[in-house]
Design a protein around this motif. Structure first.
Motif, mmCIF file in Angstrom:
data_model
loop_
_atom_site.group_PDB
_atom_site.id
_atom_site.type_symbol
_atom_site.label_atom_id
_atom_site.label_comp_id
_atom_site.label_asym_id
_atom_site.label_seq_id
_atom_site.Cartn_x
_atom_site.Cartn_y
_atom_site.Cartn_z
ATOM 1 N N GLU A 250 12.577 37.914 28.233
ATOM 2 C CA GLU A 250 12.792 38.404 26.867
ATOM 3 C C GLU A 250 13.887 37.613 26.163
ATOM 4 O OE1 GLU A 250 11.579 43.126 27.318
ATOM 5 O OE2 GLU A 250 13.678 42.530 27.495
ATOM 6 N N GLU A 254 14.415 35.358 22.552
ATOM 7 C CA GLU A 254 15.511 35.518 21.597
ATOM 8 C C GLU A 254 16.260 34.204 21.401
ATOM 9 O OE1 GLU A 254 18.349 37.023 18.961
ATOM 10 O OE2 GLU A 254 16.416 37.865 19.588
ATOM 11 N N SER A 272 7.499 40.008 26.762
ATOM 12 C CA SER A 272 6.779 40.213 25.510
ATOM 13 C C SER A 272 7.803 40.607 24.451
ATOM 14 C CB SER A 272 5.693 41.286 25.649
ATOM 15 O OG SER A 272 6.250 42.570 25.763
ATOM 16 N N ASP A 273 7.341 40.808 23.231
ATOM 17 C CA ASP A 273 8.269 41.106 22.142
ATOM 18 C C ASP A 273 8.804 42.536 22.207
ATOM 19 O OD1 ASP A 273 5.929 42.402 21.432
ATOM 20 O OD2 ASP A 273 5.617 41.275 19.589
ATOM 21 N N GLY A 339 11.634 42.206 19.595
ATOM 22 C CA GLY A 339 11.399 40.941 18.906
ATOM 23 C C GLY A 339 10.179 40.939 18.028
ATOM 24 N N ARG A 340 9.622 42.110 17.751
ATOM 25 C CA ARG A 340 8.359 42.156 17.032
ATOM 26 C C ARG A 340 8.434 41.519 15.648
ATOM 27 N NH1 ARG A 340 6.998 48.428 18.137
ATOM 28 N NH2 ARG A 340 9.277 48.480 17.853
ATOM 29 N N VAL A 343 9.718 37.106 16.681
ATOM 30 C CA VAL A 343 9.090 36.052 17.489
ATOM 31 C C VAL A 343 8.173 35.156 16.666
ATOM 32 C CG1 VAL A 343 9.284 37.332 19.652
ATOM 33 C CG2 VAL A 343 7.205 37.577 18.250
ATOM 34 N N THR A 372 1.979 38.646 22.520
ATOM 35 C CA THR A 372 3.208 38.080 21.955
ATOM 36 C C THR A 372 3.050 36.589 21.717
ATOM 37 O OG1 THR A 372 4.621 39.762 22.978
ATOM 38 C CG2 THR A 372 5.659 37.676 22.390
#
Length: 413
Positions: A250, A254, A272-273, A339-340, A343, A372
């Motif tokens: 993750e 970022e 994933s986000d 992170g939706r 990303v 993602t």
């Protein structure tokens, strides 16, 4: 398979449990009765003072699933999410615990071993390829480097191996850089790059976080990213490729968004986000033994085909974590990290993104990672068959093949 196995195999299952040295060690001093229910049939297992005993009429808890799902579970090589009951609870509709969930958490290590022995009694021992011999650690070059956290110095332990372009390896939640020892011993990888792994502050052999009281640790996205970038700077790494699994994967995403100028690319594994559903109160509960529950909570995330020696080492490493360290990391992994909305802004022309996820990871599934990757223009994703959530530690030689392919994609000679 139908519930007939409760009649034809239960006696053999009980005897297998009675003769198992590992179960005897795990069950020390335990007094509990639990059930395993398939449709309308229930098998009961009882322990008294650590010994297998006549089960009580009223079980403390019952593991419930449809017979068809138990049939999948008891296959010699079960399908993903059926390899462990925690996986079934998370991903299989209708799987549940009836009765005391606290008692289930307190005895999760015993339950897991009983179920493993049930699989062996019903389907026979898993015929797996011979495990690779453990590689030595003489190749590792250890050291300490100092970084600043909230204006206070923290000593960071790191290890490196090999020579060439810099590759920084990030461990998973509640763990440390020992997860990468065997990967760092891979001669082909060590001949093409300088592999560096470190323990986060408050983990493994690194110094404690300044100002954090026992039980007060909670990791945030900003704290994590800042620490990784500080280590890159302190070690003088030049445009490193950064790779990690789980929470390490993750933070790779970022970092690709936040600091593409500082990196040569990221290899985000088991990421994933957004990963909901992994925060659990039992990881830091006064009535639950953290050194048995936490390793059980993550043990089932590995592929059943991974070598038993490696899976046991992952379990043992998680049994050694400091109080609240795993739970504090999960505050990031399944809480603060989201992170939706970000990303899709990653510029892969500046920081290439490779994503890989093991097919047996029921926490961050391959489908979640693929979704993602589709949001990130230019990102590359592929699933890793026969691997789970800890690919670098549970089966290092198999993961090394995927890792080498990722380095190829990033142009690492």
């Amino acid at each position: 398979m139908t519930t007939a196995w409760l009649d034809t195999d239960l006696a053999r299952w009980v005897e297998t449990c009675r003769d198992d040295r590992e179960l005897s060690g795990l069950a020390a001093a335990a007094t509990v009765t639990f059930g395993i229910r398939a449709d309308d049939r229930t098998a009961l297992f009882g322990f008294h003072g650590g010994e297998l005993a006549e089960p009580a009429d009223d079980p403390d808890f019952v593991l419930v699933a449809a017979d068809a799902d138990w049939s999948e579970f008891f296959q010699p090589v079960p399908p993903p999410a059926h390899q462990n009951f925690f996986g079934m609870l998370m991903r299989v509709p209708g799987a549940r615990v009836e009765g005391s969930e606290l008692a289930m958490a307190q005895h999760a290590h015993i339950v897991r071993r009983v179920l493993e022995l049930g699989r062996e009694a019903i389907s026979g021992p898993l015929t797996a390829p011979a495990a690779h011999p453990a590689r030595g650690k003489a190749h590792l070059r250890p050291g300490y480097v100092r970084i600043s956290v909230r204006g206070e110095p923290v000593e960071i332990f790191y290890e490196e191996a090999g020579a060439g372009p810099d590759v920084l390896l990030l461990h998973t939640a509640g763990a440390d850089a020992r997860q990468y020892h065997e990967l760092m011993a891979d001669p082909a990888l060590a001949s093409r790059c300088r592999l560096v792994a470190f323990d986060l502050p408050g983990h493994g052999r690194s110094g404690l976080l300044p100002g954090v009281v026992p039980g007060g640790y909670s990791l945030t996205t900003d704290q994590y990213a800042t620490a990784v970038l500080a280590v890159i700077d302190a070690l003088g790494l030049v445009s490193p490729v950064v790779s990690g699994s789980s929470m390490g994967g993750e933070i790779c995403l970022e970092l690709a968004h936040r600091a593409p100028h500082a990196l040569g690319g990221v290899i985000a594994c088991e990421a994933s986000d957004r990963v909901p559903g992994r925060k659990v109160p039992w990881a830091k509960h006064p009535a639950v033994n953290e050194s048995t529950f936490v390793p059980e909570w993550v043990y089932g995330l590995m592929a059943p085909q991974s070598p038993e020696r490696c899976r046991r080492e992952v379990w043992w490493g998680y049994s050694q974590g400091g109080f609240g360290t795993f739970a504090g990391d999960i505050d990031f992994y399944s809480g603060d990290w989201d992170g939706r909305e970000r990303v899709g802004e990653i510029d892969t022309s500046r920081c290439p993104v490779i994503m890989m996820t093991g097919e047996y990871d029921y926490s961050c599934t391959p489908a979640m990672s693929a979704a993602t990757a589709r949001k990130i223009p230019g990102a590359v994703f592929w699933p890793m068959p026969d691997l789970g959530h800890f690919p670098m530690a549970e089966n290092p030689p198999l993961f090394a093949e995927h890792f080498a392919a990722a380095l190829d994609r990033l142009g690492i000679p």
